[in-house]
Design a protein around this motif. Sequence first.
Motif, mmCIF file in Angstrom:
data_model
loop_
_atom_site.group_PDB
_atom_site.id
_atom_site.type_symbol
_atom_site.label_atom_id
_atom_site.label_comp_id
_atom_site.label_asym_id
_atom_site.label_seq_id
_atom_site.Cartn_x
_atom_site.Cartn_y
_atom_site.Cartn_z
ATOM 1 N N GLU A 47 -12.069 -41.000 -3.029
ATOM 2 C CA GLU A 47 -11.739 -39.478 -2.596
ATOM 3 C C GLU A 47 -10.260 -39.444 -2.755
ATOM 4 O OE1 GLU A 47 -11.371 -36.518 1.153
ATOM 5 O OE2 GLU A 47 -11.627 -38.549 1.394
ATOM 6 N N ALA A 48 -10.153 -38.350 -3.718
ATOM 7 C CA ALA A 48 -8.474 -37.753 -3.843
ATOM 8 C C ALA A 48 -8.048 -36.817 -2.976
ATOM 9 C CB ALA A 48 -8.481 -37.488 -5.420
ATOM 10 N N GLY A 49 -6.847 -36.957 -2.468
ATOM 11 C CA GLY A 49 -6.208 -36.092 -1.492
ATOM 12 C C GLY A 49 -7.106 -35.984 -0.117
ATOM 13 N N VAL A 71 -7.291 -41.764 -2.099
ATOM 14 C CA VAL A 71 -5.741 -42.012 -2.760
ATOM 15 C C VAL A 71 -5.283 -40.523 -1.871
ATOM 16 C CG1 VAL A 71 -4.424 -41.178 -4.907
ATOM 17 C CG2 VAL A 71 -6.781 -42.776 -4.809
ATOM 18 N N GLU A 72 -4.028 -40.634 -1.520
ATOM 19 C CA GLU A 72 -3.219 -39.941 -0.721
ATOM 20 C C GLU A 72 -1.909 -39.751 -1.154
ATOM 21 O OE1 GLU A 72 -1.746 -36.777 1.086
ATOM 22 O OE2 GLU A 72 -4.150 -37.052 0.958
ATOM 23 N N GLN A 73 -1.463 -38.732 -1.375
ATOM 24 C CA GLN A 73 0.082 -38.588 -2.014
ATOM 25 C C GLN A 73 1.235 -38.536 -0.779
ATOM 26 O OE1 GLN A 73 1.031 -35.032 -4.254
ATOM 27 N NE2 GLN A 73 2.933 -35.931 -5.027
ATOM 28 N N ASP A 74 0.711 -38.123 0.360
ATOM 29 C CA ASP A 74 1.860 -38.005 1.395
ATOM 30 C C ASP A 74 1.706 -39.426 2.115
ATOM 31 O OD1 ASP A 74 3.421 -36.134 3.263
ATOM 32 O OD2 ASP A 74 2.108 -37.200 4.661
ATOM 33 N N ASP A 114 -18.775 -44.996 -8.015
ATOM 34 C CA ASP A 114 -20.329 -44.294 -8.341
ATOM 35 C C ASP A 114 -20.306 -42.906 -7.905
ATOM 36 O OD1 ASP A 114 -22.285 -46.813 -8.581
ATOM 37 O OD2 ASP A 114 -20.963 -47.398 -6.851
ATOM 38 N N HIS A 115 -19.084 -42.743 -7.193
ATOM 39 C CA HIS A 115 -19.222 -41.006 -6.819
ATOM 40 C C HIS A 115 -17.681 -40.754 -6.496
ATOM 41 C CE1 HIS A 115 -23.722 -40.805 -6.178
ATOM 42 N NE2 HIS A 115 -23.224 -41.947 -5.662
ATOM 43 N N ALA A 116 -17.331 -39.727 -6.853
ATOM 44 C CA ALA A 116 -15.903 -39.258 -6.390
ATOM 45 C C ALA A 116 -15.872 -37.725 -6.182
ATOM 46 C CB ALA A 116 -14.887 -39.317 -7.873
ATOM 47 N N PHE A 117 -14.782 -37.636 -5.127
ATOM 48 C CA PHE A 117 -15.065 -36.166 -4.406
ATOM 49 C C PHE A 117 -13.516 -35.733 -3.969
ATOM 50 C CE2 PHE A 117 -15.990 -39.304 -1.673
ATOM 51 C CZ PHE A 117 -15.560 -39.079 -0.230
ATOM 52 N N ALA A 118 -13.303 -34.752 -3.680
ATOM 53 C CA ALA A 118 -12.153 -34.070 -3.146
ATOM 54 C C ALA A 118 -12.208 -32.694 -2.526
ATOM 55 C CB ALA A 118 -11.107 -33.784 -4.314
ATOM 56 N N ASN A 119 -11.549 -32.351 -1.668
ATOM 57 C CA ASN A 119 -11.258 -30.894 -1.152
ATOM 58 C C ASN A 119 -9.920 -30.483 -1.643
ATOM 59 O OD1 ASN A 119 -10.986 -28.583 0.384
ATOM 60 N ND2 ASN A 119 -11.110 -29.405 2.466
ATOM 61 N N SER A 160 -21.339 -39.096 -9.784
ATOM 62 C CA SER A 160 -21.238 -37.673 -9.383
ATOM 63 C C SER A 160 -19.596 -37.307 -9.307
ATOM 64 C CB SER A 160 -22.072 -37.330 -8.520
ATOM 65 O OG SER A 160 -21.593 -37.942 -7.150
ATOM 66 N N LEU A 161 -19.369 -36.203 -9.462
ATOM 67 C CA LEU A 161 -17.891 -35.349 -9.106
ATOM 68 C C LEU A 161 -18.322 -34.310 -8.207
ATOM 69 C CD1 LEU A 161 -15.012 -35.175 -11.445
ATOM 70 C CD2 LEU A 161 -15.509 -33.641 -9.508
ATOM 71 N N SER A 162 -17.616 -34.228 -6.845
ATOM 72 C CA SER A 162 -17.876 -32.978 -5.970
ATOM 73 C C SER A 162 -16.705 -32.367 -5.614
ATOM 74 C CB SER A 162 -18.453 -33.544 -4.887
ATOM 75 O OG SER A 162 -19.992 -34.229 -5.163
ATOM 76 N N LEU A 163 -16.541 -31.307 -5.584
ATOM 77 C CA LEU A 163 -15.436 -30.513 -5.244
ATOM 78 C C LEU A 163 -16.076 -29.241 -4.474
ATOM 79 C CD1 LEU A 163 -13.782 -29.751 -8.447
ATOM 80 C CD2 LEU A 163 -12.942 -31.409 -7.016
ATOM 81 N N ILE A 164 -15.022 -29.090 -3.152
ATOM 82 C CA ILE A 164 -15.435 -27.744 -2.303
ATOM 83 C C ILE A 164 -14.503 -26.938 -2.615
ATOM 84 C CG2 ILE A 164 -14.500 -29.017 -0.298
ATOM 85 C CD1 ILE A 164 -16.622 -27.470 1.178
ATOM 86 N N LEU A 165 -14.816 -25.794 -2.808
ATOM 87 C CA LEU A 165 -13.902 -24.667 -3.287
ATOM 88 C C LEU A 165 -14.076 -23.317 -2.698
ATOM 89 C CD1 LEU A 165 -14.061 -25.414 -7.059
ATOM 90 C CD2 LEU A 165 -12.191 -26.170 -5.638
#
Length: 243
Positions: A47-49, A71-74, A114-119, A160-165
């Motif tokens: 998960e990014a962000g 991964v988180e920047q803050d 195997d999977h990556a995702f972010a909001n 798979s790459l998943s985004l919620i938008l």
Amino acid sequence: MSPDTTDDQLLGGRVRLRQPRRGLRAGLDAVLLAAGVAARPGQLVLEAGCGSGAAFLCLAARVPGLRILAVEQDAGLAALARANAAANGLSAQVEVIEGDVRDLALARGLPQCDHAFANPPYWPGGTAPPEALRRAATHEAARLEDWARFLAAPLTGRGSLSLILPAARLEAGMAALAAAGCGSARLLPFWPREGVLAKRILLQGRRGGRGPARVEPGLVLHGTGGFTAAATAVLRDAAGLAG
């Protein structure tokens, strides 16, 4: 408990979440995103962000035995995510690192996932909220293309790459997936009510996918008197969104 945080629950109490009192707080988006990731026990997900960890915690509650890299920047949010992983008994399964999604060298140094995702933050312009955490969560510093490239870099073939938008960012989201080499797009709309335009979408691609895009029936969230039975199964009972 710090006066700057609150203790909350998701998935009918399956997930304990401490999160900032101010800023963009975890809600439906994180739960719906987690429900759409077709992970299996033993797989490694990215998960990014991740913020305070709501989405990866919901995914772990639905799919026991996952390995999770976030991964988180803050720095403050990253610390909260680690603490929330511990509070949910997941310290051994979760690693949270600090980093920026514009850092492709970091992405390429990650283990295969195997999977990556972010909001991700979703608005490229307009009036940004004055509160720093909320502004960072809603208004782009990194572009959608940056998020997609970061997430795709460590993906295994067909991962798979998943985004919620927001539905208004569909075109930009499709372009970002294509630029990251993720095809066979899957679009799942979230309808507030029957007959009402979707406000949120789940957009997914597969690393190296070449199949046609498909639009799924989606999920109607509200009916008479509250959430629909299908939405309740996802939001309270940790059901997945088949795909």
